[in-house]
Each structure stands twice: as C-alpha cells, then as structure tokens.
Design an enzyme around this catalytic site. Structure first.
Site, mmCIF file in Angstrom:
data_model
loop_
_atom_site.group_PDB
_atom_site.id
_atom_site.type_symbol
_atom_site.label_atom_id
_atom_site.label_comp_id
_atom_site.label_asym_id
_atom_site.label_seq_id
_atom_site.Cartn_x
_atom_site.Cartn_y
_atom_site.Cartn_z
ATOM 1 N N GLY A 177 0.819 -1.207 0.000
ATOM 2 C CA GLY A 177 0.000 0.000 0.000
ATOM 3 C C GLY A 177 0.852 1.256 0.000
ATOM 4 C CG ASN A 211 5.504 -11.878 -0.309
ATOM 5 O OD1 ASN A 211 6.130 -12.247 -1.275
ATOM 6 N ND2 ASN A 211 4.847 -10.719 -0.275
ATOM 7 C CD GLU A 223 1.739 -22.166 -0.651
ATOM 8 O OE1 GLU A 223 2.943 -22.305 -0.453
ATOM 9 O OE2 GLU A 223 1.059 -21.272 -0.122
ATOM 10 C CG HIS A 282 -2.276 -14.554 3.870
ATOM 11 N ND1 HIS A 282 -2.857 -15.551 3.124
ATOM 12 C CD2 HIS A 282 -0.981 -14.503 3.477
ATOM 13 C CE1 HIS A 282 -1.953 -16.081 2.306
ATOM 14 N NE2 HIS A 282 -0.803 -15.472 2.521
ATOM 15 N N GLY A 302 -3.431 -3.295 3.801
ATOM 16 C CA GLY A 302 -4.280 -4.461 4.011
ATOM 17 C C GLY A 302 -5.294 -4.297 5.117
ATOM 18 C CG ASN A 327 -1.729 -16.572 -2.144
ATOM 19 O OD1 ASN A 327 -2.568 -17.143 -2.833
ATOM 20 N ND2 ASN A 327 -0.748 -17.198 -1.575
#
Ligand code: FAE
Length: 541
Positions: A61, A158, A397, A482, A510, A520
């Site tokens: 962001g 990440n 995943e 997350h 976020g 994700n």
C-alpha cells in the site's frame, strides 16, 4: 473450477508459501556469494521537517501511494521501522537462508520462531542475536502474525504468490468496491507493475525442483480436486538458469522466508525502484511512527529513530499535510487504536480496530508412501494449488519443504473460508494493543482444509504428518501470514480510505480489507491501493 494458466482474474491461488526451516545440521543448504539488486536507502528525515505527504510503511500500500503521489508532483517521505536491506552481511549476502537463520532473520528476538517449529519430532528453533531482522513473528494471545520488516514490507519475506481472486468471489472480498473497475483497470495495473508471471509448463513437468508439486497435483487429481497453476513474482527465467547452474541460486537453495538474495521481484525491484526514479521520495529506514495528532498545517507526527537493537536513539517531530497509514493490517490498526484511545485522534470512529481476520490460514503435512518421493531439491516458490473453495471452502497451496533431504512429505498451506473476525483494543494496563483472536477459531479452517486432505489421505492410504508443529500436532493453527482488516473500507474510512473524522488522514494497506481475500492477498492490496490513490489524487490534492 478452471485449470487455468492465465493469471489475471484467473484463479485464485493458493496460498502463500512458507515453511520451513530448520537448523543447519538437519537441512543442508548452501549459500553462494553475491548481492541482490536492492534499492538504496535515502537520507533519513530531518527533525522539524514540514512536508506535503508522509507515508507510514513501505509495503504494498505504501509503495503504491508513494509512487502515484510522486508522479503527480507531490514530494513524499516514507518512514519504515525496519531496515533498508541494501547492504550485505559478513557472508556477502543481504539475506540469510531459510535453513540457517541468523540475526538477520527475525525482528527483535533472541530465539527463532519458525512457522514450522519441529522436524522429525524435534524442535528446530535456535538462539540468535537480537536484531532488527526481516521477519516479525508478532505474538498476540491467540495467534502469531508473521510480517515483513524493512523497506519493501511483506514483499521481502513472502512467497511471491501473486493471485487475483476469481471474479465471482470478489463480492465476498470487497463488496463495497465496483468489481468492473477492479477487473478492468486496477487488477491488470497491479499485475503489470508487480511483474506477475507463470512458470513455463514444459519446465514444470520436467524439473526436479517441482517434483513435490507434481506429486501434490497427482494426489489432487486422483481425488478429483481441480488444481491450478499459481502466478508469482519470481523471475521464472532466472529460476531456470538457477537449475542450469549459470547464475547464483536463491529459490533453488531454499531462500524465501528471511529474504531472497536473487530472483524474486520484491517491491524493491518494482514499485520502489520506480519510486526512487521519480526523485521526489525520501525513505527513512529504522524510523517508527509513534504518534499522529492534528496540528497547524495538517498533522504533527512523532517518529522514533531506532538502532539495530530496536532501541530509540532519537525522536523527531515533523509536520505533514497528509498522512497515509500503510503500516500493514497490524501496524496501522495498532497505531489507530492507540491514537484514538489515548486522545491523539479521539474522533476516529468506533469501527477502528474491527473486522480483523487471518485469511483462514492453516497448514498441514501428509506422509507419502516410499514410492511417492517429493524430492530432495524443492523450489521455495510454490506454484500449484488445489481448489475446493466452492464445495469445502478451502484453497490449498502445495508448499515446499526445502530441507535438502528426501522427506516423503507433502506440505500444504490452506486459505479457508471462515466467519471469525477479531478486534484490536487498547489495554491501558499494559499500554499495548491486544487482539481478541482465539486459537479455537481455527477449527473452522481445519475442517475446511480436511475436506481436501481427509479425502486425499483416504484415497492414497496415507496419514497426516504429526511432527511439524510439535509433538503429535497435525495442524499449524497457531499463525497467519495474511493479516487483513482493522480499518475496514467504508466503515473506519470512506469508500477510498479517507479516515472518518480527520481530513488528510488515509489508510492504504491491508487493513482496509475485511479479513479475507479468498486467495493470497498482496495483488488485491496493491490493486485496491491503486484504485484509492487515483481517486485521492484526483479529488484531494
Ligand atoms: P506490509 O507489506 O506488511 O508493509 C507494512 C510496512 O510498515 C512494514 O514494512 C512494517 O515494518 C512497516 N511498519 C509497521 N508499523 C510501522 C510504524 N509504526 N512506523 C513505520 N513503519 C511501520 O503491509 N501474500 C501473497 O499475496 N502471496 C504470498 O505468497 C505471500 N506469502 C507470505 C509469506 C510470509 C512469510 C508473510 C509474512 C506474508 C506473506 N504474504 C503473501 C502476505 C503479504 O506479504 C502481505 O499481505 C502484504 O505484505 C501486506 O501488505 P501491506 O501493504 O498491507
């Protein structure tokens, strides 16, 4: 569900990666010399500075906000509590290997806190010097929240899985946002800027490094679960060169959780490199914002400069006309909750701190038969997902276990559908912000993940691994990678991230997203930031 190979609007992917790690004695990885092409840090912000725009945090962001503001002609300062990560350590590398964590690996800890805490039943955490390392395992009462620390935020640590949610689920993610605009304009923009790409199918089918993913796919297929290839921001050509032995290795020697020295397009290589090229942005690493209060000319912001032991060594007071909170879901929420409760920003509304979720993260491993080896060489970048979202609320995943030895294990990180949302609140006794998450809430996520793995185990005649998260513990249900929410769009802010009660204060990370992105999160965080900053620049500047 589609077995799509496209990335935009395509599928959702599975989750993020992660894993593992261990000690050097168990895991035999290596390291080559060399440096990542990291961006350079700029000079730090001066005390008493008066600036048009301050961005708190340098993750997705924050990087989007800084770039678009600078391109619109605004001078921007970015403040980042973590390090610049542009200087190699004694081993010639900027980042430590996942298999050999050292002081660079963790944010202000004297012992590692690896997501996968045990191996073959033995604890694998080890003592490290306290340091402003790159991965924060931030502990709340019911959950450990992993986050990146440093210029680039979560992009430093990440798994690089860059997934756009399927459009039919977008209403579950951001019901207050126009989906047409997102899928026609902002998701494509985010994917292009982030450098999202897919593995070359022929290489996937043949390389030793993805045997673990092919085994995962085979088991999914035999239980009739659709699989998808997940786009990432790793440079796939580079990874093929790693395999060919022509370039220094990163993904193929297990680098990921504590940073990739090569190959991964973190924000330093994408948005932040463009940010620096504008010449309008200054970044202050090892600077932490502790207060924001209204003042003549906008807001008076208190910033502590930190040393690498995490101690404040200077306090700076600056004035910013506009302040963008981009400290991540946890960082922004903690700041806003504290500032409201302690009277610095009393007019923030009652939505601040609410709506926090873990994106339904839960991990597990399965023990395969001896005739299903997953390979001693495992690329640290996951690229295959199993989809049971519609029927079971789980997207898994196929994650690596890059131990350097054959483990006969399949490892998964699932993103699941869960209704549970927690709240941040100020605790006057401890002068800290608490989070009301309860560990038992992960039960919903475990049940969702079981819709996939119970079926696969039953079909394959296999069992869960019980040695990864403690003694006889099947589920990694103590953590999230997350974190999402805490300053929800259209609730704590207006529909573009303007905080209610304080003109010139914005949230752009976020924390705007109500607890789940179905896949994700970083592509959605980036796309939403692109949408919001475009509106803010058009109307507020
Ligand atoms: P973030 O990237 O967290 O940036 C916030 C920045 O603000 C950080 O650099 C902080 O150090 C800094 N900060 C915080 N407080 C302050 C303060 N008071 N003053 C100054 N600076 C401050 O926020 N997502 C995916 O989509 N795909 C993946 O494969 C994936 N794998 C992951 C693996 C791991 C191990 C982790 C931890 C996360 C993973 N994620 C993944 C999540 C993703 O990185 C995360 O959603 C984004 O980084 C969040 O972006 P924000 O801009 O919200």
């Amino acid at each position: 569900m589609t077995h799509t190979m496209t990335c935009d609007n395509g599928f959702e992917g599975p989750s993020r990666r992660t894993f593992l790690t261990g000690t050097g004695s168990i895991l035999g990885a290596v390291a080559l010399g060399g440096l990542a092409p990291a961006a350079r840090a700029s000079a730090s912000i001066a005390d008493a500075a008066v600036i048009p725009a301050l961005v708190i945090g340098t993750g997705y962001g924050g990087s989007v906000a800084a770039l678009r503001l600078a391109q619109a002609g605004v001078d921007v300062h970015m403040v980042e509590m973590g390090m610049a990560w542009d200087t190699p350590g004694a081993d010639g590398k900027i980042f430590a290997n996942t298999t050999t964590p050292d002081q660079r690996s963790f944010w202000l800890r004297t012992k590692t806190k690896q997501p996968l805490s045990n191996f073959l039943g033995f604890p694998i955490d080890k003592a490290i010097p306290r340091y402003t390392g790159v991965l924060d395992a931030e502990e709340f009462a019911g959950i450990t929240v992993y986050q990146g620390r440093g210029v680039g935020g979560g992009s430093l640590v990440n798994g690089g899985m860059a997934v756009t949610p399927k459009r039919e689920y977008f209403g579950d993610v951001l019901p207050m946002v126009n989906a047409d605009e997102m899928y026609n304009r902002y998701y494509p923009r985010a994917n292009a800027e982030l450098g999202v790409g897919l593995i070359r199918p022929e290489w996937f089918e043949t390389t030793d490094a993805y045997q673990y993913a092919r085994v995962g796919r085979k088991h999914a297929q035999r239980s009739n679960f659709p699989h998808v290839f997940v786009p990432t921001v790793y440079d796939w050509n580079y990874m093929e060169q790693e395999a060919a032995g022509t370039v220094p290795k990163s993904a193929l020697i297990g680098e990921i959780l504590y940073g990739n020295n090569y190959g991964k397009k973190s924000l330093q290589q994408t948005y932040l490199s463009k940010v620096r090229a504008t010449g309008r942005v200054t970044i202050s690493p090892l600077h932490r914002v502790v207060s924001v209060v209204p003042a003549a000319g906008g807001y008076s912001v208190t910033i502590e400069q930190l040393n690498t032991n995490g101690d404040p060594i200077a306090t700076k007071q600056i004035t910013a006309a506009k302040v963008f909170f981009a400290a991540g879901s946890v960082g922004t929420s903690k700041l806003l909750v504290k500032l409201k409760a302690t009277g610095a920003l009393p007019n923030l509304n009652g939505e601040v701190g609410k709506g926090w979720g873990d994106n339904g993260n839960v991990m597990c491993g399965r023990a395969n038969h001896m005739w299903d080896p997953t390979g001693a060489l495992q690329s640290s970048i996951p690229t295959l997902g199993i989809d049971n979202w519609v029927a079971g609320g789980a997207f898994a995943e196929v994650a690596p276990l890059p131990t350097g030895i054959e483990t006969y294990a399949s490892f998964y990180l699932s993103i699941t559908r869960t209704p549970n949302r927690a709240q941040f609140s100020w605790n006057p006794t401890t002068s800290k912000v608490d989070l009301s998450w309860q560990t038992a809430w992960k039960g919903v996520s475990i049940n969702a993940a079981k819709t996939i793995f119970d079926k696969i185990n039953s079909k394959e005649g296999t069992i869960y691994r019980t040695d990864f998260f403690g003694a006889y513990k099947i589920w990694g249900d103590h953590l999230t990678y997350h974190p999402l929410g805490g300053a929800i769009l259209n609730k704590a802010t207006d529909n573009y991230g303007r905080l209610h009660g304080y003109p010139g204060l914005y949230v752009i990370d976020g924390s705007l997203i109500p607890g789940s992105t179905v896949v994700n999160p970083f592509v959605t965080i980036t796309a939403l930031a692109e949408r919001n900053i475009e509106k803010i620049i058009a109307t507020d500047l």
